[in-house]
Design a protein around this motif. Structure first.
Motif, mmCIF file in Angstrom:
data_model
loop_
_atom_site.group_PDB
_atom_site.id
_atom_site.type_symbol
_atom_site.label_atom_id
_atom_site.label_comp_id
_atom_site.label_asym_id
_atom_site.label_seq_id
_atom_site.Cartn_x
_atom_site.Cartn_y
_atom_site.Cartn_z
ATOM 1 N N ILE A 1 0.764 -1.049 0.243
ATOM 2 C CA ILE A 1 0.309 -0.218 -0.078
ATOM 3 C C ILE A 1 1.210 1.272 -0.084
ATOM 4 C CG2 ILE A 1 -1.750 1.308 1.479
ATOM 5 C CD1 ILE A 1 -2.452 -1.116 2.687
ATOM 6 N N TRP A 2 0.851 2.060 -0.883
ATOM 7 C CA TRP A 2 0.950 3.491 -1.089
ATOM 8 C C TRP A 2 -0.106 4.874 -0.587
ATOM 9 C CZ3 TRP A 2 6.927 4.058 -1.620
ATOM 10 C CH2 TRP A 2 6.959 2.843 -1.678
ATOM 11 N N SER A 3 0.364 5.315 0.322
ATOM 12 C CA SER A 3 -0.548 6.094 0.344
ATOM 13 C C SER A 3 -0.618 7.317 0.915
ATOM 14 C CB SER A 3 -1.156 5.210 1.386
ATOM 15 O OG SER A 3 -2.590 6.202 2.349
ATOM 16 N N ASN A 4 -1.584 8.702 0.805
ATOM 17 C CA ASN A 4 -1.463 9.616 1.897
ATOM 18 C C ASN A 4 -2.357 9.936 2.291
ATOM 19 O OD1 ASN A 4 -3.092 10.653 -0.352
ATOM 20 N ND2 ASN A 4 -1.911 11.625 -1.934
ATOM 21 N N GLN B 1 -5.328 4.258 4.854
ATOM 22 C CA GLN B 1 -4.476 2.933 5.053
ATOM 23 C C GLN B 1 -4.344 1.769 5.976
ATOM 24 O OE1 GLN B 1 -0.222 4.371 4.077
ATOM 25 N NE2 GLN B 1 0.283 2.911 6.012
ATOM 26 N N ARG B 2 -5.123 2.599 7.245
ATOM 27 C CA ARG B 2 -4.872 1.569 8.436
ATOM 28 C C ARG B 2 -6.082 0.659 8.188
ATOM 29 N NH1 ARG B 2 -8.059 1.226 12.329
ATOM 30 N NH2 ARG B 2 -9.311 3.107 11.473
ATOM 31 N N ARG B 3 -7.328 1.402 8.253
ATOM 32 C CA ARG B 3 -8.900 0.258 7.545
ATOM 33 C C ARG B 3 -8.304 -0.817 6.540
ATOM 34 N NH1 ARG B 3 -12.961 3.707 6.191
ATOM 35 N NH2 ARG B 3 -14.484 2.105 5.748
ATOM 36 N N LEU B 4 -7.410 -0.398 5.132
ATOM 37 C CA LEU B 4 -7.283 -1.156 4.188
ATOM 38 C C LEU B 4 -6.196 -2.634 4.448
ATOM 39 C CD1 LEU B 4 -7.258 -2.098 1.527
ATOM 40 C CD2 LEU B 4 -5.719 -0.560 0.704
ATOM 41 N N GLY B 5 -5.081 -1.600 5.611
ATOM 42 C CA GLY B 5 -4.244 -2.493 5.867
ATOM 43 C C GLY B 5 -4.546 -3.581 6.848
ATOM 44 N N GLU B 6 -5.517 -3.438 7.885
ATOM 45 C CA GLU B 6 -6.990 -4.164 8.436
ATOM 46 C C GLU B 6 -7.337 -5.420 7.927
ATOM 47 O OE1 GLU B 6 -8.820 -1.881 11.703
ATOM 48 O OE2 GLU B 6 -7.290 -1.020 12.392
ATOM 49 N N PHE B 7 -8.259 -5.177 6.977
ATOM 50 C CA PHE B 7 -8.709 -5.816 6.434
ATOM 51 C C PHE B 7 -8.367 -6.941 5.215
ATOM 52 C CE2 PHE B 7 -11.642 -7.453 3.144
ATOM 53 C CZ PHE B 7 -12.279 -7.812 3.716
ATOM 54 N N LEU B 8 -7.466 -6.251 4.632
ATOM 55 C CA LEU B 8 -5.726 -7.441 4.132
ATOM 56 C C LEU B 8 -5.507 -8.613 5.753
ATOM 57 C CD1 LEU B 8 -4.446 -5.045 1.647
ATOM 58 C CD2 LEU B 8 -6.056 -7.120 1.471
ATOM 59 N N SER B 9 -5.266 -7.326 6.323
ATOM 60 C CA SER B 9 -4.770 -8.427 7.569
ATOM 61 C C SER B 9 -5.914 -10.074 7.676
ATOM 62 C CB SER B 9 -4.121 -7.890 8.503
ATOM 63 O OG SER B 9 -4.304 -8.382 9.412
ATOM 64 N N LYS C 1 3.215 -4.555 2.615
ATOM 65 C CA LYS C 1 3.934 -3.504 2.975
ATOM 66 C C LYS C 1 3.294 -1.800 3.119
ATOM 67 C CE LYS C 1 7.672 -6.225 1.862
ATOM 68 N NZ LYS C 1 9.196 -6.701 1.286
ATOM 69 N N HIS C 2 3.046 -1.493 4.314
ATOM 70 C CA HIS C 2 2.828 0.419 4.148
ATOM 71 C C HIS C 2 3.273 1.074 3.842
ATOM 72 C CE1 HIS C 2 -0.990 -1.463 5.705
ATOM 73 N NE2 HIS C 2 0.538 -2.226 6.620
ATOM 74 N N HIS C 3 3.918 1.881 3.032
ATOM 75 C CA HIS C 3 4.490 3.445 2.835
ATOM 76 C C HIS C 3 4.090 4.143 2.061
ATOM 77 C CE1 HIS C 3 7.932 0.384 2.552
ATOM 78 N NE2 HIS C 3 6.961 -0.380 1.522
ATOM 79 N N THR C 4 4.237 5.003 2.356
ATOM 80 C CA THR C 4 3.810 6.971 2.045
ATOM 81 C C THR C 4 4.019 7.220 0.434
ATOM 82 O OG1 THR C 4 5.826 8.489 2.355
ATOM 83 C CG2 THR C 4 4.373 8.096 4.273
ATOM 84 N N PHE D 1 -1.933 -1.299 -4.059
ATOM 85 C CA PHE D 1 -2.359 0.006 -3.274
ATOM 86 C C PHE D 1 -2.056 1.256 -3.711
ATOM 87 C CE2 PHE D 1 -4.830 -4.105 -1.961
ATOM 88 C CZ PHE D 1 -5.717 -3.721 -2.874
ATOM 89 N N LEU D 2 -3.027 1.631 -4.867
ATOM 90 C CA LEU D 2 -2.295 3.424 -4.444
ATOM 91 C C LEU D 2 -3.846 4.336 -3.657
ATOM 92 C CD1 LEU D 2 -0.597 4.446 -8.254
ATOM 93 C CD2 LEU D 2 0.597 3.716 -5.897
ATOM 94 N N VAL D 3 -2.818 4.479 -2.437
ATOM 95 C CA VAL D 3 -4.421 5.303 -2.143
ATOM 96 C C VAL D 3 -4.511 6.978 -1.867
ATOM 97 C CG1 VAL D 3 -5.729 4.801 0.383
ATOM 98 C CG2 VAL D 3 -4.722 2.709 -0.740
ATOM 99 N N PHE D 4 -5.345 7.213 -2.585
ATOM 100 C CA PHE D 4 -4.958 9.006 -2.502
ATOM 101 C C PHE D 4 -6.260 9.052 -1.911
ATOM 102 C CE2 PHE D 4 -3.486 6.769 -6.635
ATOM 103 C CZ PHE D 4 -1.909 7.666 -6.534
ATOM 104 N N SER D 5 -6.191 10.260 -0.916
ATOM 105 C CA SER D 5 -6.496 11.544 -0.184
ATOM 106 C C SER D 5 -8.206 12.465 -1.094
ATOM 107 C CB SER D 5 -6.325 12.594 0.542
ATOM 108 O OG SER D 5 -5.326 13.248 0.305
#
Length: 199
Positions: free
Chosen positions: A12-15, A20-28, A35-38, A60-64
């Motif tokens: 997950i690359w996110s701003n 990012q937190r919710r997505l990571g928890e669901f994938l877990s 892996k999480h990065h900005t 995943f590219l997560v954009f605000s």
């Protein structure tokens, strides 16, 4: 419900920290290592050519917000992603034009973060699992054209699709007859996307 394939890996690359937190928890919860990065780190790595090819199953590219600059990031990430990777753009929009621009920039799929994120990601995981099937298992494509009257082709296409859907439980029907006839109207359906979205 969990996915059958527990060997999937995601990045997950996110701003947008909350998404990012919710997505990571669901994938877990789905036993998908992640892996999480900005986004800022990603842009920096691309600019300095310090990024290796991304080989995760899901990227995943997560954009605000999905701006033209962010669409450029999507294009550049696609160039650094191996073919088997499923590139997913996530942003808070349901605007079809913006979603289509993300797909044109290189995304395989789009998840709107403005609704039920977990439900949307669950559907995405099912779509990505289907896309990773061997080509021989993905299905068949049939083309129906009219020989005399356009309504003949509509009648045959609708009935063939209905029979296939009953037997296979899944069937897509694409209507490329641009000058008349509308299978969606004939079937009393409201499609999410039309051919005009692509034009």
């Amino acid at each position: 419900p969990r996915l059958i394939d527990r060997t999937m890996k995601a990045r997950i690359w996110s701003n947008d920290n909350e998404t990012q937190r919710r997505l990571g928890e669901f994938l877990s919860l789905q036993d998908i290592s992640c892996k999480h990065h900005t986004i800022e780190r990603l842009v920096s790595q691309i600019a300095t050519a310090a990024i290796d090819f991304l080989e995760e199953d899901l990227v995943f590219l997560v954009f605000s917000q999905l701006t033209s600059a962010n669409l450029d990031v999507v294009r550049r990430v696609r160039q650094h992603t191996v073919e088997k990777s499923f590139l997913v753009v996530c942003a808070p929009t349901t605007d079809h034009e913006i979603i289509l621009n993300a797909i044109r920039a290189g995304a395989n799929d789009f998840v709107s973060t403005s609704g039920d994120l977990e439900r949307e990601v669950d559907k995405l995981l099912k779509r990505s699992a289907s896309a990773r099937l061997r080509p021989s298992e993905q299905g068949r494509m049939l083309t129906v054209t009219s020989s005399h009257c356009p309504m003949d082709a509509n009648f045959l296409a609708v009935n063939t699709a209905t029979a296939l859907a009953r037997g296979e439980k899944n069937c897509g029907l694409l209507d490329f007859h641009l000058r008349g006839g509308d299978l969606a109207s004939l079937l009393e359906l409201q499609p999410r996307h039309t051919i005009h979205d692509l034009i």
